[in-house]
Write a protein that holds these residues in place. Sequence first.
Motif, short mmCIF file in Angstrom:
data_model
loop_
_atom_site.label_atom_id
_atom_site.label_comp_id
_atom_site.label_asym_id
_atom_site.label_seq_id
_atom_site.Cartn_x
_atom_site.Cartn_y
_atom_site.Cartn_z
N LEU A 18 0.83 -1.20 0.00
CA LEU A 18 0.00 0.00 0.00
C LEU A 18 0.87 1.26 0.00
O LEU A 18 0.60 2.21 -0.74
CB LEU A 18 -0.92 -0.02 1.21
N ALA A 19 1.90 1.25 0.81
CA ALA A 19 2.83 2.39 0.85
C ALA A 19 3.54 2.54 -0.48
O ALA A 19 3.71 3.67 -0.98
CB ALA A 19 3.84 2.21 1.98
N ALA A 20 3.94 1.44 -1.10
CA ALA A 20 4.60 1.49 -2.40
C ALA A 20 3.63 2.04 -3.46
O ALA A 20 4.04 2.82 -4.34
CB ALA A 20 5.10 0.11 -2.80
N ASP A 21 2.38 1.64 -3.38
CA ASP A 21 1.38 2.15 -4.32
C ASP A 21 1.20 3.65 -4.17
O ASP A 21 1.13 4.38 -5.15
CB ASP A 21 0.03 1.45 -4.11
N PRO A 28 6.31 12.08 -2.35
CA PRO A 28 6.28 13.10 -1.29
C PRO A 28 6.20 14.54 -1.82
O PRO A 28 5.46 15.36 -1.27
CB PRO A 28 7.59 12.88 -0.53
N ASP A 29 6.93 14.83 -2.87
CA ASP A 29 6.92 16.20 -3.42
C ASP A 29 5.54 16.59 -3.94
O ASP A 29 5.09 17.72 -3.75
CB ASP A 29 7.95 16.34 -4.54
N LEU A 30 4.87 15.66 -4.58
CA LEU A 30 3.53 15.93 -5.11
C LEU A 30 2.55 16.20 -3.96
O LEU A 30 1.74 17.13 -4.05
CB LEU A 30 3.04 14.76 -5.95
N ILE A 31 2.66 15.45 -2.89
CA ILE A 31 1.75 15.64 -1.75
C ILE A 31 2.01 16.99 -1.09
O ILE A 31 1.08 17.70 -0.71
CB ILE A 31 1.87 14.49 -0.75
N ARG A 32 3.29 17.36 -0.99
CA ARG A 32 3.61 18.68 -0.42
C ARG A 32 2.99 19.80 -1.27
O ARG A 32 2.44 20.76 -0.75
CB ARG A 32 5.12 18.87 -0.32
N LEU A 85 10.29 5.45 2.73
CA LEU A 85 10.21 5.90 1.34
C LEU A 85 10.50 7.39 1.17
O LEU A 85 10.55 7.88 0.04
CB LEU A 85 8.84 5.57 0.75
N GLY A 86 10.65 8.12 2.27
CA GLY A 86 11.05 9.52 2.16
C GLY A 86 10.00 10.55 2.52
O GLY A 86 10.23 11.75 2.35
#
Length: 104
Positions: A18-21, A28-32, A85-86
Motif C-alpha cells: 500500500l505504501a509502495a502504491d 512526497p513532493d507531489l503531496i507537499r 520511502l522519504g
Amino acid sequence: MFKAFKKRKLIREFSEQLAADLYSLAPPDLIREAREGKSKKVRKTYDRAMDQIITKTAQFKDVQKLGVYGKAKLHQVFMGRLEVLGYDQELVREVNRVLLLRTP
C-alpha cells in the motif's frame, strides 16, 4: 497460532504494498505541493491517489475482518514504510489520519 502468524504476515505485506502504491501514485513532493494548494491538477492527482489507497484499504479490512490489533498493525507498518520511502513525519501522520478516518 499459525493462523495468527499468517494474518500478521498478510497485513505486513499489504501495508508495505500500500505504501509502495501511494509512492508510485503520489510521491512526497507531489503531496507537499497538493497541501500548499498551488495547482488544481496536482490536488486532483493527490485526491485520486488517496481515493485508490482508501478503496484498497477498505476492501482489505472487510475481506480480512481485521480486529483492533490488526488495524493498528496495518497503520503502524504503513506509517513506517512511508517514512522509509522519504515522506516526512508530518506528511505521514496526515496521510494516515485521512486513511483512518475514511476506513473505519
